[in-house]
Scaffold this active site. Structure first.
Site, PDB file in Angstrom:
ATOM      1  CD  GLU A 187       7.311   1.932  -1.383  1.00 18.16           C
ATOM      2  OE1 GLU A 187       7.745   0.644  -1.776  1.00 18.16           O
ATOM      3  OE2 GLU A 187       8.239   3.034  -0.970  1.00 18.16           O
ATOM      4  CD  GLU A 220       0.399   0.669   2.654  1.00 16.30           C
ATOM      5  OE1 GLU A 220       1.071   1.582   3.189  1.00 16.30           O
ATOM      6  OE2 GLU A 220       1.759   0.022   3.693  1.00 16.30           O
TER       7      GLU A 220
END
Lengths: 352, 352
Positions: B319, B176
């Site tokens: 991430e 994310e």
């Protein structure tokens, strides 16, 4: 032989703090919150500082599996019979062992070295015959080997490292095979760290509680029997160690001398690394401790030396298995250093 | 949309204990002391049991990076301004971020999804435009989104998983990007685990002590303001969550339904996984928690749920970075299962 050892030690210089700080400068310029990759950044910074290249490249990776036997198994300190060392070496040669599988995953070459196997395995493709002595002697009764033999085994490790360095290897890992070798390893930890044997002994490849109690007594006996011989690092290695542990010590010293990062496997390999860093403290700067072994004494080592392993997966197999897995993480760390965009590249103002 | 969610949940079956036991039978026949590869064997056994293949093959690996914004940043909960989400998405597209580098190392494809970015990034090669809502609303003032929007965002995750599964992907990871998203994540942990906010809040991408105290107050306020809305898992997600967290929840549910192991990244991703396992407890069987984030609340999650991460490297980047690194370890584990020789192959009698 001792000339090789001396000249190697003379070559070892501490990794400069300035080079590490310079590596962090680049890491801090990359598109991530400062130090948000944690220990991965520490791995990258040290790797870069060791290699001294602007963008380090992995030109070759190799794990060295030193095989040696231990007559102390006659005291009943192992769950496996001594001839398993030879059978496992055959397994390594045929590519069916855990180290073969994990080295393939990591893209590392495997080198198998008979440095102290009890039985001559004969001429076999894929095995280096550099036997110093056919098994370490029973440490519960006397020294494992002579000082000359210990130095010769250390030199084998140094020479294998030098050969690898000359053929372009830029990252190495330690590994070993030797039924019974958690016993000499525990004896070395006790001697070097000054900790009680009971805190350093574990099940090895599968002893029960009674077996562990017996093993503790044998190690205490070995320390007692060899006390007068343990006058220095090499002397202690000769008295309490093993040929494969001496080979690992040599590999670590050689790596530091050639500025090649060395990934240290588990409980046994770390004993070899401990000998190397006792002989030459600066050698520690070149070592990456790959994992926390399930063997309880390993944790004591990390606590005493204030070091941190890369992985903690409850492994207790040896061979170099944890070390080649950690190679992948180190390679990840260096890729971060080499390949990430900087804040300037993407137009972000760095935060905290 | 809710039909997609319902039919997905209906497909999720627990991983059978028999399949896991059967995988351990093979692991115990391999040339190593029994269970000596520790947690690696647990990873292998569960992976094999999930896939239900005799020799599981990695046909494709993919990490999904869901990008979403959070209006709660207007309360001053982040060290970075909100427009960094968009700049980082551009960085992902150009391949310069940590996730791009580490995914390359792991051989995983990266899929970037705008599920809730504040600004429309426009048509860009390498970006999927599946925006449900232009930023989650300020949870300190009201719900993050409507229940309809939450279900729609969950469905985006399910649909991306299904598309990947249909194209042959056999291992997925969550990721994310969203400035401010440790705030909704902490709020979700507090709501689902019933723990005090002060135990769950950390510096995120770089807050100081004062910043953390302020953030704690904002999250407590968010829980208070939304208390009456938190009547069930989806309702709580809608009240306190974020679009990217909902997408991750959907990805986890979809993976469990399709029997695809899902590697969960750090603090934010785990909040999405927690929503999924609250909606459907059997979904937990398909999750591999990749690493222990440096964000202190993450440890609380592992303790409360009695789970163990693969890695613990002090990372706090998100991430999907920890998840793709753990993919390598899982692949190592499965290679052990597939490729090692058995005791019978090499003529050794297994020890303890």
């Amino acid at each position: 032989m001792s000339d090789c050892l001396k000249s190697t030690i003379d070559e070892i210089k501490p990794v400069s703090k300035e080079s590490i700080a310079k590596a962090y400068e680049r890491l801090d310029s990359l598109t991530k919150p400062k130090r948000s990759l944690g220990y991965l950044e520490e791995l990258a910074a040290r790797y870069v500082a060791i290699r001294g290249e602007i963008r380090p490249i992995f030109r070759g990776k190799k794990v060295f599996v030193f095989a040696g036997d231990h007559k102390v198994v006659e005291e009943g300190v192992s769950a496996y019979p001594a001839d398993v060392t030879g059978l496992m070496v055959m397994n390594f040669i045929h590519g069916g062992a855990a180290i073969n599988v994990l080295a393939r995953c990591a893209g590392a070459e495997v080198e198998i070295i008979d440095i102290g196997m009890a039985k001559d395995p004969g001429n076999l493709k894929g095995l280096l015959r550099l036997n110093v002595k056919r098994s370490a002697d029973n440490i519960a009764k006397g020294p494992a080997m002579t000082i000359y033999e210990a130095k010769k085994a250390v030199s084998v490790g140094i020479e294998r490292l030098n050969f690898a360095a000359n053929t372009g290897v830029t990252l190495v890992a330690t590994g070993e095979m030797g039924i019974g070798n958690t016993t000499p390893a525990a004896a070395l930890y006790a001697a070097y760290l000054g900790l009680p044997v009971s805190e350093l002994v574990g099940p090895g490849t599968g002893l029960d509680v009674q077996g562990i109690a017996k093993k503790t007594k044998i190690i205490e006996k070995a320390l007692e029997v060899n006390r007068s011989r343990c006058t220095g690092p090499i002397e202690t290695l000769a008295a309490l160690g093993g040929l494969e542990i001496a080979g690992i010590c040599g590999l670590c010293l050689g790596a530091a001398a050639r500025r090649i990062p060395v990934v240290v496997d588990g409980y046994i390999s770390t004993a070899g690394a401990l000998v190397a860093m006792t002989i030459c403290p600066a050698a520690k700067d070149y070592m990456f401790f790959s994992h926390m072994s399930a063997e309880p004494g390993h944790k004591k080592f990390f606590e005493t030396e204030n070091l941190r392993p890369v992985l903690d997966l409850g492994m207790r197999l040896g061979e170099g298995t944890g070390a080649v897995m950690a190679m992948q993480i180190i390679q990840d760390a260096v890729a971060i250093y080499n390949e990430m965009a900087t804040f300037a590249d993407v137009g972000i103002t760095p935060g905290a």
